[in-house]
Design an enzyme around this catalytic site. Structure first.
Site, PDB file in Angstrom:
ATOM      1  N   THR A 284       0.838  -1.196   0.000  1.00  0.00           N
ATOM      2  CA  THR A 284       0.000   0.000   0.000  1.00  0.00           C
ATOM      3  C   THR A 284       0.877   1.251   0.000  1.00  0.00           C
ATOM      4  OG1 THR A 284      -1.699  -1.242   1.142  1.00  0.00           O
ATOM      5  CG2 THR A 284      -1.940   1.146   1.134  1.00  0.00           C
TER       6      THR A 284
ATOM      7  N   ARG B  71      -2.213   5.239   7.072  1.00  0.00           N
ATOM      8  CA  ARG B  71      -2.520   3.929   7.650  1.00  0.00           C
ATOM      9  C   ARG B  71      -2.265   4.014   9.147  1.00  0.00           C
ATOM     10  NH1 ARG B  71      -0.616  -1.877   5.542  1.00  0.00           N
ATOM     11  NH2 ARG B  71      -2.306  -1.377   4.115  1.00  0.00           N
TER      12      ARG B  71
HETATM   13  C1  NCD Z   1      -3.721  -5.945   3.663  1.00  0.00           C
HETATM   14  C2  NCD Z   1      -3.897  -4.990   4.825  1.00  0.00           C
HETATM   15  O1  NCD Z   1      -2.980  -4.258   5.171  1.00  0.00           O
HETATM   16  O2  NCD Z   1      -5.001  -4.990   5.364  1.00  0.00           O
HETATM   17  N1  NCD Z   1      -2.520  -5.731   2.988  1.00  0.00           N
HETATM   18  C3  NCD Z   1      -2.516  -4.848   1.944  1.00  0.00           C
HETATM   19  O3  NCD Z   1      -2.734  -3.673   2.110  1.00  0.00           O
HETATM   20  N2  NCD Z   1      -2.345  -5.338   0.713  1.00  0.00           N
HETATM   21  C4  NCD Z   1      -3.945  -7.359   4.001  1.00  0.00           C
HETATM   22  C5  NCD Z   1      -3.200  -7.956   5.150  1.00  0.00           C
HETATM   23  O4  NCD Z   1      -2.331  -7.324   5.751  1.00  0.00           O
HETATM   24  O5  NCD Z   1      -3.497  -9.113   5.451  1.00  0.00           O
END
Ligand code: NCD
Length: 307
Positions: free
Chosen positions: A52, A101
């Site tokens: 991400t 995030r």
């Molecule tokens: C996901 C997340 O961070 O929720 N990863 C991502 O962004 N591709 C899935 C995960 O961490 O399992």
């Protein structure tokens, strides 16, 4: 001001426009090299991330913009006790758009209250992950050429997995046929999401299962997820559930010839490595497409901001 905090923040028409824009960017990336020139993305990752964060950063750089930010809040003033609201207020003076995030559910929503620029939720705890859902939507559209009519299996940690929370809400808006929700009892889809499905989309069939085989046989889209270790309150519970599902060659033989196998990644041990060469496995392409999707999204939000 426009933000993307949860799937409901975009209309169906906007989803379709974003899918079309993504396809155009993917086909003609050179045309977009300067589209965000002079703009800055603040990339604020208080929780670990590979795909991400770097797909956001790379998306902005490929649009000709610049990136500031962090992938570890150690070293920022949040370690001195600064509130998220204050960090955002400050950062929104330095950047034109912010991707965030955070481990706390609702963190992006809170951020949107003090931000002077658009906020994109890059994952808030076990709650929502709308840009992953957009990536997933684009992947389905890319391989299946349509969004409606599909039977979709969501397999793994449906309780703490934010990607499946956003994906089920997003796909439900496009007349899918059914969802097969496969999880251990302890990790089932939250009641409020099941209630929302029932109230708002009574025509979509919901099958709740603990075994994955029936779902593998029936579905057009198989979406595996990792058991979300970091959201468990004690390790014993995690250890008990961590190997609940492993999709391997033998099980994949049950699947339709034209099914697609997706995973938001990282995988831990839900998909055997031997499946990587199965033509139905599209998870690495899915991750790669996330960058184009984020290019389209950044452009849309920046353009609306300029208007
Ligand atoms: C996901 C997340 O961070 O929720 N990863 C991502 O962004 N591709 C899935 C995960 O961490 O399992």
């Amino acid at each position: 001001m426009r933000h993307l905090i949860q799937p409901e923040d975009l209309s169906n028409q906007e989803y379709m426009e974003l899918l079309e824009a993504t396809a155009h960017i993917q086909a003609h990336p050179d045309l977009y090299k300067e589209r965000a020139k002079g703009k800055i993305l603040g990339s604020l990752f208080f929780e670990p991330s590979t795909r991400t964060k770097f797909s956001f950063d790379s998306a902005m750089l490929r649009l000709g913009g610049e990136v500031i930010g962090f992938s570890d809040a150690q070293g920022t003033s949040s370690q001195k006790g600064e509130s998220l609201a204050d960090t955002i207020r400050i950062m929104s003076g330095f950047a034109d758009i912010l991707a965030i995030r955070h481990a706390l559910e609702g963190a992006s929503l809170l951020a949107s209250k003090t931000s002077r620029v658009p906020i994109i939720n890059g994952g808030d705890g076990g709650h929502q992950h709308p840009t992953q859902a957009l990536t997933d939507l684009y992947t389905i559209y890319h391989y299946k050429k349509k969004l409606n009519g599909h039977k979709i299996a969501l397999i793994g940690d449906l309780k703490y997995g934010r990607t499946v929370h956003s994906l089920i809400k997003t796909l439900a808006r496009f007349d899918v046929d059914s969802f097969y929700l496969v999880s251990p009892e302890e990790l089932s889809m939250p009641r409020h999401i099941l209630d929302l499905m029932e109230d708002r989309y009574p025509n979509i069939k919901i099958h709740v299962l603990h075994e994955m085989e029936p779902a593998i046989r029936e579905c057009d889209i198989l979406y595996m997820t990792r058991i979300q270790k970091e959201r468990f309150f004690n390790e014993a519970d995690y250890l008990k559930l961590k190997n609940s599902y492993l999709l391997d060659e033998e099980k994949m033989e049950l699947a339709k010839k034209d099914a697609i196998l997706m995973h938001p990644l990282p995988r831990v041990n839900e998909i055997a490595i031997e499946l990587d060469s199965d033509p139905r496995a599209v998870y690495f392409e899915q991750a790669a497409m996330g960058m184009y999707v984020r290019m389209a999204l950044i452009l849309k939000l920046l353009e609306e901001q300029d208007d």
